[in-house]
Design an enzyme around this catalytic site. Structure first.
Site, PDB file in Angstrom:
ATOM      1  N   LYS A   1       0.875  -1.166   0.000  1.00 46.65           N
ATOM      2  CA  LYS A   1       0.000   0.000   0.000  1.00 46.65           C
ATOM      3  C   LYS A   1       0.911   1.214   0.000  1.00 46.65           C
ATOM      4  CE  LYS A   1      -2.936   2.915   2.567  1.00 46.65           C
ATOM      5  NZ  LYS A   1      -3.480   3.277   3.862  1.00 46.65           N
TER       6      LYS A   1
ATOM      7  N   ALA B   1      -8.957   2.445  10.067  1.00 46.18           N
ATOM      8  CA  ALA B   1      -7.942   2.258  11.112  1.00 46.18           C
ATOM      9  C   ALA B   1      -8.380   2.984  12.380  1.00 46.18           C
ATOM     10  CB  ALA B   1      -6.578   2.731  10.634  1.00 46.18           C
ATOM     11  N   SER B   2      -8.115   4.291  12.452  1.00 43.26           N
ATOM     12  CA  SER B   2      -8.390   5.048  13.685  1.00 43.26           C
ATOM     13  C   SER B   2      -9.817   4.914  14.185  1.00 43.26           C
ATOM     14  CB  SER B   2      -8.122   6.537  13.469  1.00 43.26           C
ATOM     15  OG  SER B   2      -6.784   6.752  13.160  1.00 43.26           O
TER      16      SER B   2
END
Lengths: 276, 433
Positions: free
Chosen positions: A116, A225-226
Site C-alpha cells: 500500500k 484504522a483510527s
C-alpha cells in the site's frame, strides 16, 4: 437472515441470499471481506487481536517503517496469529525514493510484492503528495510491485494512477484520523464511475455510517484504522464496521430508489376497498 | 565454558532474583529484610529500562479505554509506592526525588483539545478526580507554557520520582540488608522435575537456589527454560527520550510534570529537583534495537519546544533509549508458575517504577502463601504455589498489610495466541441466530 456471529475462518458472512458470493477481487486475488483494517493506533496487542477477529477482515495494513519485521511478539505476530494477510504500507515516506526503499525492505522481509503506497506531503495534514505519489507508483509498478496507492479524491489523479498500472485506487474520504467521513461524495462517485480497478475508500472514516456510505457510493471496499483502533470500544466498532460494509454493499447491489423532490405514495390510491 | 550438563555451582542462595532493575531490587530488598539469603543477578550493562525511565507515577494520566483493571492496579501501586518510598528514604538516608505537585495535561490545537476532553470524561467515568483548567489557569501554574496552549486537566495524585536516585537508593538498601549482587547475565533457568534448581549464567557459572524470581524486564522472554506463556508474553517495546539540563544561572522552568498531545503527538515533560527535564517518549516495535534516531530526537524536541518554548535554551545532555517489557494487554505478569519455586514479576511495560513497590509486596505474598490484593487478579496466574509459612519459618516475620479476599483462580491471559475475555474488560454480546 443476517447472522452476526464472529467467523474466525473469515468465511463470507451469510447475507441470506443463497448462492450469492460476492468476493472482493484485487489483482486476481479474492477476499471474502470487503473491510480492510489498519493496525495503527491500537492501544494493545490484545485489543488488536480482538479487533481483527471481530472485523472478519482478511487483509491488514502494517506500517513497515514503524515495525521491525524481525521484532518478535509484536504487531506482525498478532496479525499472523489472527490468520490475516499482511499488507505492508509505506507510511511516513515523503519521497518516491523513500517509498521504493521501504517497499523493497518490506518485500524482502515479508515475502509479498503487494504494497500500500503512501507518500504524504507533511506530518500535519498527512495529505498525499500527488506528484511524488504518481512518480512513486510508476517506480514501484516497474519494480514488480502490486501497488495499492492511497490518494486524494481527485478523479483525474485516480485515473492516472490506474494508467501507470496500480492494482486499485484508494481515495481518502477526509484526512487520516480526522473521522470526518466522506467530504466529497460526488468525487468518490466519479472515481468509481471511471475506474476499472477496485476503488477502496481509505482514510477519514469515523463511524459505521461512513463505511456504509462508501459502499453505497460504489466502492469495492473500505479501509478503516483510527475509527476502530481509537474508539472507546474498538472490538465493538470492528463489529459495527463489518455490518456497515455488508449493509452498504447489499444496498448498492439492491439498486436504491431515486431521490424525489416530492412524495410518492407506496400504495396505490385507486381501487381501495371502502374508500368513500 | 564447562561441558553441557556439568555446571559449576559457584554460589548458592535461598532466593535468586534475575534482574536488578527497580522491580528486582524492590523484591530483593523486601526479601532480604525478611531475613532471606538473596542474590540479585544483573548484567550491569546499563541497559535496564529503570535507568532510562522518566519515573512518572501517573495512574490517571496513563488511563485509557478498556484498561480499567490496569488503572485499579496502578492506583494500588501509587498507594504502595508512597509508603515504600518513605521507608526507603529512612533506611538509606537518600532523597529519591519524589515530586508531589501532580501532573498537568494540556492541549495545543482544537483536535488536541477534543482529545483531552475525551480523556477527562474517561477519568470521570472511572471515578478519578478531574480538575479542568483554562489557558490562564494553566499558565499561572506553569508560566513557561506556550501562549497557544488551550487549557488543561490537572491530576493532583499523579506524581513522579527520580528514577536514577530511586535505583541508587534501592541498590544501597539491598546491599545494607545483606543481599548479594552478582554481575552476570542469566542464560538459563535450571529446572529439575518441575522444580527450579537455580540459574546458569552466560559464563557457565551456576547459582543454585530454591526460589527464583524472574524480573528481567524486556529480557524475561529470552532466558532458556522460562515457561512458554512468559517467553511469548513479553516483548521489548523501544522508547527514546531526552534529558535536558539547565544552563548556569537559569532557574527551573517547570514545577510539575506536563503532558500533552501536540497536533496529535504525545509528549511528556518531567522536571527533576535539580532542574533537569526529561522529555519523552517514542513507542516503537523494533525488537531489541537500542539506537537513537534523528527523527525521534527531532520530533521530541519539536513537540517539547512547541509546548514550552524556553526549553530550547536548555542543554541537550542525553539521548536515551530503553526497552519497555511489553505484554499483550499492557499489564504486568506477576505470580507463581507451573514450575515450583519460580515466580515471575515482569511485563511492567510503561509502569515499572510505579508498580515496583506493589510488585514487591505481591511477590512476598506469593512466597508466604498470603492472598494478594484483588487488584492483582487479572495480572497473575497461579498465585500461592507454595505451602504456607511452615516450610520457610523465616517468612513468618513478614505480615501482609491487611487480610484480603482469597487468591483468585488462575487465568490464562499470558498467551497471545488465544486471547480470551479478561475480567473487567467489555464483552461484546453477539446474538447468534
Amino acid at each position: 437472515m443476517l447472522t452476526d456471529g464472529v467467523s474466525a475462518d473469515h468465511a463470507p458472512v451469510d447475507d441470506g441470499l443463497a448462492g450469492d458470493v460476492d468476493p472482493l477481487v484485487i489483482a486476481g486475488r479474492a477476499f471474502a471481506s470487503r473491510l480492510i483494517v489498519g493496525t495503527g493506533g491500537a492501544p494493545s496487542l490484545d485489543v488488536l487481536a480482538r479487533v481483527l477477529r471481530a472485523s472478519g477482515t482478511g487483509l491488514t495494513t502494517v506500517a513497515m517503517r514503524r515495525v521491525d519485521p524481525d521484532g518478535g511478539g509484536s504487531v506482525l505476530d498478532a496479525v499472523r496469529a489472527a490468520g490475516v494477510e499482511i499488507l505492508p504500507n509505506t507510511a511516513g515516506c515523503r519521497t518516491a525514493g523513500e517509498a521504493l526503499l521501504t517497499a523493497r525492505l518490506a518485500r524482502e522481509a515479508l515475502g509479498t510484492s503487494w504494497v500500500k503506497l503512501e507518500v504524504v506531503h507533511d506530518d500535519h495534514t498527512l495529505l498525499p503528495d500527488p506528484v511524488e505519489l504518481l512518480d512513486a507508483a510508476r517506480l514501484l509498478v516497474d519494480d514488480g510491485f502490486v501497488v495499492l496507492p492511497y490518494t486524494n479524491d481527485d478523479p483525474v489523479l485516480a485515473r492516472r494512477l490506474e494508467q501507470v498500472g496500480c492494482a486499485a485506487v484508494m481515495p481518502l474520504g477526509s484526512p487520516i484520523g480526522s473521522g470526518l467521513g466522506i467530504r466529497n461524495p460526488h468525487n468518490i462517485a466519479m472515481i468509481v464511475e471511471r475506474a476499472s480497478v477496485p476503488v477502496v475508500l481509505d482514510a477519514g472514516i469515523g463511524t459505521a455510517s461512513d463505511a456504509a456510505q462508501a459502499m453505497e457510493l460504489g466502492c469495492a471496499a473500505v479501509l478503516v484504522a483510527s475509527a476502530v483502533t481509537r474508539a472507546a470500544d474498538p472490538e465493538r466498532m470492528a463489529v459495527a464496521m463489518r455490518h456497515a460494509v455488508l449493509a452498504g454493499r447489499c444496498a448498492r447491489l439492491a439498486g436504491r430508489i431515486p431521490r424525489r423532490w416530492h412524495a410518492q405514495a407506496s400504495s396505490p390510491v385507486d381501487g381501495l376497498l371502502g374508500r368513500p | 565454558m564447562p561441558a553441557k550438563g556439568v555446571a559449576i555451582v559457584s554460589a548458592r542462595a535461598e532466593l535468586v532474583v534475575v534482574g536488578g532493575g527497580v522491580v528486582g531490587l524492590a523484591i530483593a530488598w523486601q526479601a532480604a529484610q525478611a531475613g532471606t539469603n538473596v542474590t540479585v543477578v544483573d548484567p550491569a550493562a546499563g541497559e535496564a529500562a529503570s535507568w532510562v525511565a522518566a519515573g512518572m507515577l501517573a495512574p490517571a494520566s496513563e488511563s485509557w479505554f478498556g484498561e480499567e483493571a490496569l488503572l485499579r492496579l496502578n492506583l494500588l501501586a501509587v498507594d504502595r509506592f508512597r509508603a515504600f518510598a518513605a521507608a526507603l528514604e529512612t533506611a538509606t538516608g537518600a532523597d529519591i526525588g519524589l515530586r508531589r505537585d501532580g501532573t498537568l495535561a494540556v492541549s495545543y490545537d482544537s483536535g488536541d483539545r477534543a482529545a483531552l476532553a475525551r480523556s477527562a470524561a474517561l477519568r470521570r467515568a472511572y471515578g478519578l478526580p478531574v480538575e479542568e483548567l483554562d489557558r490562564a489557569q494553566c499558565r499561572r501554574l506553569e508560566p513557561f507554557l506556550s501562549a497557544d496552549v488551550q487549557g488543561g486537566v490537572l491530576a493532583a495524585g499523579d506524581w513522579s520520582v527520580d528514577n536514577r536516585r530511586y535505583l541508587a537508593a534501592l541498590r544501597r538498601a539491598v546491599t545494607d540488608a545483606g543481599a548479594g549482587q552478582l554481575t552476570g547475565r542469566v542464560a538459563r533457568l535450571e529446572v529439575v522435575a518441575d522444580r527450579v534448581a537455580g540459574v546458569t549464567l552466560t559464563d557457565g557459572h551456576m547459582v543454585a537456589a530454591e526460589t527464583v524470581v524472574l524480573a528481567a524486564g524486556a529480557w524475561s522472554g529470552s532466558i532458556d527454560g522460562v515457561p512458554e506463556p512468559v517467553r511469548r508474553g513479553v516483548r521489548p517495546v523501544k522508547g527514546q527520550l531526552l534529558r535536558l539540563r539547565l544552563p548556569q544561572r537559569m532557574p527551573p522552568v517547570l514545577q510539575r510534570t506536563v503532558r500533552a498531545t501536540v497536533r496529535g503527538f504525545d509528549v511528556y515533560l518531567v522536571p527533576r529537583t535539580d532542574g533537569e527535564v526529561v522529555v519523552g517518549a517514542t513507542v516503537e516495535e523494533r525488537g531489541f534495537d537500542r539506537t537513537v534516531t534523528a527523527a525521534a530526537v527531532h520530533d521530541l524536541l519539536r513537540d517539547a519546544m512547541t509546548l514550552v518554548p524556553v526549553l530550547g535554551e536548555l542543554v541537550l545532555a542525553e539521548m536515551c533509549v530503553g526497552l519497555r517489557p511489553g505484554t499483550a494487554d499492557n499489564g504486568p505478569i506477576v505470580g507463581g508458575t507451573d514450575v515450583d519455586g519460580l515466580i515471575v514479576a515482569t511485563g511492567h511495560y510503561r509502569n515499572g517504577v510505579l508498580q515496583s513497590a506493589a510488585t514487591a509486596e505481591a511477590v512476598m505474598a506469593v512466597l508466604t502463601g498470603a492472598p494478594l490484593p484483588a487488584e492483582w487478579a487479572p495480572f497473575t496466574g497461579r498465585t500461592a504455589v507454595y505451602p504456607p509459612a511452615a516450610r520457610w519459618p523465616i517468612w513468618s516475620r513478614w505480615s501482609p498489610a491487611r487480610s484480603r479476599a482469597s487468591p483468585s483462580p488462575s487465568t490464562a491471559r499470558w498467551c497471545p495466541a488465544a486471547p480470551g475475555p479478561t475480567p473487567g474488560s467489555p464483552t461484546v454480546t453477539e446474538s447468534k441466530s
